[in-house]
Scaffold this motif. Sequence first.
Motif, PDB file in Angstrom:
ATOM      1  N   LEU A 169      48.546  35.830  24.533  1.00 35.69           N
ATOM      2  CA  LEU A 169      47.779  36.064  23.306  1.00 35.69           C
ATOM      3  C   LEU A 169      47.365  34.773  22.604  1.00 35.69           C
ATOM      4  O   LEU A 169      46.614  34.823  21.627  1.00 35.69           O
ATOM      5  N   THR A 170      47.836  33.625  23.065  1.00 35.07           N
ATOM      6  CA  THR A 170      47.545  32.362  22.395  1.00 35.07           C
ATOM      7  C   THR A 170      46.073  31.993  22.547  1.00 35.07           C
ATOM      8  O   THR A 170      45.538  31.967  23.660  1.00 35.07           O
ATOM      9  N   LYS A 171      45.434  31.690  21.432  1.00 37.64           N
ATOM     10  CA  LYS A 171      44.041  31.235  21.452  1.00 37.64           C
ATOM     11  C   LYS A 171      44.008  29.746  21.798  1.00 37.64           C
ATOM     12  O   LYS A 171      44.720  28.948  21.183  1.00 37.64           O
ATOM     13  N   VAL A 172      43.164  29.376  22.757  1.00 40.51           N
ATOM     14  CA  VAL A 172      43.097  27.976  23.161  1.00 40.51           C
ATOM     15  C   VAL A 172      41.682  27.414  23.070  1.00 40.51           C
ATOM     16  O   VAL A 172      41.504  26.192  23.192  1.00 40.51           O
ATOM     17  N   ARG A 173      40.676  28.260  22.875  1.00 43.06           N
ATOM     18  CA  ARG A 173      39.326  27.751  22.629  1.00 43.06           C
ATOM     19  C   ARG A 173      39.252  27.225  21.205  1.00 43.06           C
ATOM     20  O   ARG A 173      39.652  27.907  20.252  1.00 43.06           O
ATOM     21  N   LEU A 174      38.767  25.988  21.035  1.00 40.90           N
ATOM     22  CA  LEU A 174      38.742  25.371  19.720  1.00 40.90           C
ATOM     23  C   LEU A 174      38.000  26.236  18.712  1.00 40.90           C
ATOM     24  O   LEU A 174      38.450  26.388  17.565  1.00 40.90           O
ATOM     25  N   ALA A 175      36.887  26.827  19.113  1.00 41.20           N
ATOM     26  CA  ALA A 175      36.109  27.663  18.192  1.00 41.20           C
ATOM     27  C   ALA A 175      36.931  28.849  17.704  1.00 41.20           C
ATOM     28  O   ALA A 175      36.869  29.228  16.529  1.00 41.20           O
ATOM     29  N   ASP A 176      37.725  29.447  18.595  1.00 43.68           N
ATOM     30  CA  ASP A 176      38.555  30.595  18.208  1.00 43.68           C
ATOM     31  C   ASP A 176      39.676  30.166  17.265  1.00 43.68           C
ATOM     32  O   ASP A 176      39.993  30.867  16.294  1.00 43.68           O
ATOM     33  N   VAL A 177      40.277  29.014  17.554  1.00 42.07           N
ATOM     34  CA  VAL A 177      41.355  28.520  16.696  1.00 42.07           C
ATOM     35  C   VAL A 177      40.822  28.191  15.303  1.00 42.07           C
ATOM     36  O   VAL A 177      41.429  28.555  14.289  1.00 42.07           O
ATOM     37  N   LEU A 178      39.672  27.524  15.245  1.00 38.77           N
ATOM     38  CA  LEU A 178      39.078  27.192  13.950  1.00 38.77           C
ATOM     39  C   LEU A 178      38.703  28.455  13.184  1.00 38.77           C
ATOM     40  O   LEU A 178      38.804  28.494  11.945  1.00 38.77           O
TER      41      LEU A 178
END
Length: 254
Positions: A169-178
Amino acid sequence: MSEDTKGPLERYLSILEVVLASGKGLTVAELGQILDLPKATTHRLLAALNGAKVLDVAEEGRRTYRAGARLARMLTLGTDENMLINFCQVVCNELVNELEETCYVVKLSSKSAYAVAVAVTDHSYRLHVMPGSEMPLHAAASSRILLAYQDDAARRRYLGAPLEKITPLTKVRLADVLATINEARRNGYATCLGEVDPSTMAYAVPVFSPGGVIYAVGVTGPQFRISKWPHDELLQRLRSAADKLRRMLEMSTS
């Protein structure tokens, strides 16, 4: 002492000393009168200090200059670290008695976010957070709420390294994290559901301390227990704890 007998650095330091001593802030005219400086010189010095975020401008009936975020952070750095940790631990100990889940305070440093105080209960089936442990900057609720109150350049700097896929479930795309960080800023709190540990859930809120938001108060535990708490009640307890820590931090830097 007249302007021509003082060097530039001495004049800047004199302004900072007087502003800090005033407590509530001073106007250009008041500073010029106290320091015996021409109005134009006072304006120029204050503009430079304001541009460097050492002083802030308040508009409350009159334009006054007060300690800014950068100066407040500098003062916080000079505070006894042991005292700060003790304050954080007091807040954690009180909060864990209310929530009966692992409670912690996280601090944002120049390179990471790490736990400075942790309190657990007898029924904690494992210790999710330990004092000194770094929190994943892209995944932990505490990290998200801390980054939510930093500017965009700082966020990208903290998130510049490759982001680890800790769980499915960890978000790793920078756009998703931001996007999750922006959402935390809008909401005033952050969550983490299965992104650091598949079975856990966490909430975190900011501490609006004198140095800006560099502390967060959080709680974590098994999803089935954390999710039983009424959302608003859980946030109210976290925010009350964060506000108490804010008052402690203000006292320590006054």
